[in-house]
Design a protein around this motif. Structure first.
Motif, PDB file in Angstrom:
ATOM      1  N   GLN A   1     -39.213  16.538  16.100  1.00 18.92           N
ATOM      2  CA  GLN A   1     -40.665  17.283  16.376  1.00 18.92           C
ATOM      3  C   GLN A   1     -41.605  15.928  16.589  1.00 18.92           C
ATOM      4  O   GLN A   1     -42.697  16.280  17.172  1.00 18.92           O
ATOM      5  N   TRP A   2     -41.561  15.059  15.951  1.00 17.51           N
ATOM      6  CA  TRP A   2     -42.691  14.056  15.893  1.00 17.51           C
ATOM      7  C   TRP A   2     -42.637  13.276  17.454  1.00 17.51           C
ATOM      8  O   TRP A   2     -43.625  12.883  17.595  1.00 17.51           O
ATOM      9  N   GLN A   3     -41.719  13.126  17.891  1.00 17.38           N
ATOM     10  CA  GLN A   3     -41.625  12.471  19.164  1.00 17.38           C
ATOM     11  C   GLN A   3     -42.139  13.434  20.445  1.00 17.38           C
ATOM     12  O   GLN A   3     -42.506  13.145  21.587  1.00 17.38           O
ATOM     13  N   ALA A   4     -42.324  14.998  20.000  1.00 16.17           N
ATOM     14  CA  ALA A   4     -42.698  15.740  21.052  1.00 16.17           C
ATOM     15  C   ALA A   4     -43.887  15.178  21.917  1.00 16.17           C
ATOM     16  O   ALA A   4     -44.025  15.336  22.949  1.00 16.17           O
ATOM     17  N   PRO A   5     -44.979  15.156  21.177  1.00 15.92           N
ATOM     18  CA  PRO A   5     -46.316  14.606  21.786  1.00 15.92           C
ATOM     19  C   PRO A   5     -46.038  13.434  22.624  1.00 15.92           C
ATOM     20  O   PRO A   5     -46.547  13.259  23.875  1.00 15.92           O
ATOM     21  N   LEU A   6     -45.250  12.309  22.196  1.00 19.31           N
ATOM     22  CA  LEU A   6     -44.881  11.233  23.110  1.00 19.31           C
ATOM     23  C   LEU A   6     -44.085  11.691  24.270  1.00 19.31           C
ATOM     24  O   LEU A   6     -44.291  11.240  25.367  1.00 19.31           O
ATOM     25  N   ALA A   7     -43.282  12.666  24.264  1.00 21.43           N
ATOM     26  CA  ALA A   7     -42.461  13.003  25.238  1.00 21.43           C
ATOM     27  C   ALA A   7     -43.383  13.753  26.543  1.00 21.43           C
ATOM     28  O   ALA A   7     -43.372  13.594  27.558  1.00 21.43           O
ATOM     29  N   ALA A   8     -44.180  14.654  25.914  1.00 17.31           N
ATOM     30  CA  ALA A   8     -45.092  15.395  26.710  1.00 17.31           C
ATOM     31  C   ALA A   8     -45.911  14.343  27.510  1.00 17.31           C
ATOM     32  O   ALA A   8     -46.256  14.377  28.678  1.00 17.31           O
ATOM     33  N   ALA A   9     -46.664  13.314  26.832  1.00 16.55           N
ATOM     34  CA  ALA A   9     -47.467  12.231  27.382  1.00 16.55           C
ATOM     35  C   ALA A   9     -46.590  11.547  28.485  1.00 16.55           C
ATOM     36  O   ALA A   9     -47.080  11.195  29.536  1.00 16.55           O
ATOM     37  N   ILE A  10     -45.456  11.180  28.165  1.00 18.34           N
ATOM     38  CA  ILE A  10     -44.615  10.435  29.333  1.00 18.34           C
ATOM     39  C   ILE A  10     -44.479  11.166  30.440  1.00 18.34           C
ATOM     40  O   ILE A  10     -44.543  10.830  31.517  1.00 18.34           O
ATOM     41  N   ARG A  11     -43.927  12.508  30.129  1.00 22.67           N
ATOM     42  CA  ARG A  11     -43.726  13.516  31.342  1.00 22.67           C
ATOM     43  C   ARG A  11     -44.817  13.558  31.942  1.00 22.67           C
ATOM     44  O   ARG A  11     -44.598  13.724  33.026  1.00 22.67           O
ATOM     45  N   ASP A  12     -46.091  14.110  31.424  1.00 21.47           N
ATOM     46  CA  ASP A  12     -47.408  14.117  32.147  1.00 21.47           C
ATOM     47  C   ASP A  12     -47.655  13.080  33.088  1.00 21.47           C
ATOM     48  O   ASP A  12     -48.205  13.145  34.102  1.00 21.47           O
TER      49      ASP A  12
END
Length: 192
Positions: A1-12
């Motif tokens: 869960q903690w990596q979700a914002p990082l994953a979204a930012a990288i994908r975006d």
């Protein structure tokens, strides 16, 4: 869960990038044997399996580990370097040494629980997670919104088995042993 914002930012930032953050055995969404790591070898083999599956699908794979995961990533990277399967290694706040507070709390809580069980004449079930994890959300974040999220997150690992504590120590020692083998892998360590 903690990596979700990082994953979204990288994908975006680049839709051609895929971000994979699997949960370890007994952690996150893995409810089976919660808080239990069967062995140091199984922990590493799980990572190797994920990376090898990714290298079969993607042009370049970058292996990252956060905190304790950086130790695991180093061990996996040392194994994978023989096969040239990763492009780089990223270690975020690598936990190569238990902080003094963490080590003390882990030692004292484990000893207290073991002592209490021994007094009762009880041998703990090796798959029962009874050792409190000596981390607090404030060890990682100070932002109030994220602090509330971390405190309320039901997927947070709060207790582990006695065997997991042993495996943590074994992985820590193993990670120190393989560090010299990582010289030819592009690596970044982020401290904060």
């Amino acid at each position: 869960q903690w990596q979700a914002p990082l994953a979204a930012a990288i994908r975006d930032a680049d839709p051609s990038i895929t971000f994979i953050a699997p949960d370890r055995r007994g952690s996150g969404l893995n409810q089976d044997r919660r808080g239990h790591l069967p062995s140091k070898e199984r922990e590493i083999e799980d990572v190797l399996t994920v990376v090898r599956e990714a290298t079969a699908r993607y042009e370049r794979v970058h292996l990252a580990g956060w905190c304790f995961g950086a130790q695991v990533a180093c061990i996996a990277a040392a194994e994978l370097r023989k096969e040239r399967e990763i492009a780089s290694l990223l270690m975020v706040s690598p936990g190569f040494v238990f902080g003094e507070r963490y080590a003390d709390v882990l030692r004292m809580s484990t000893a207290a629980v073991r002592g209490a069980l021994a007094e009762l004449g009880v041998t703990p079930d090796p798959l029962h997670a009874y050792v409190p994890v000596p981390l607090q959300p404030t060890d990682f974040i100070t932002d109030e919104a994220w602090l509330e999220f971390a405190t309320d997150d039901e997927l947070t690992l709060r207790r582990v088995t006695d065997g997991t504590v042993t495996v943590w120590g074994e992985l820590a020692a193993w990670s120190w042993e393989v560090l010299p083998e990582l010289r030819d892998i592009p690596a970044i360590a982020v401290f904060g």
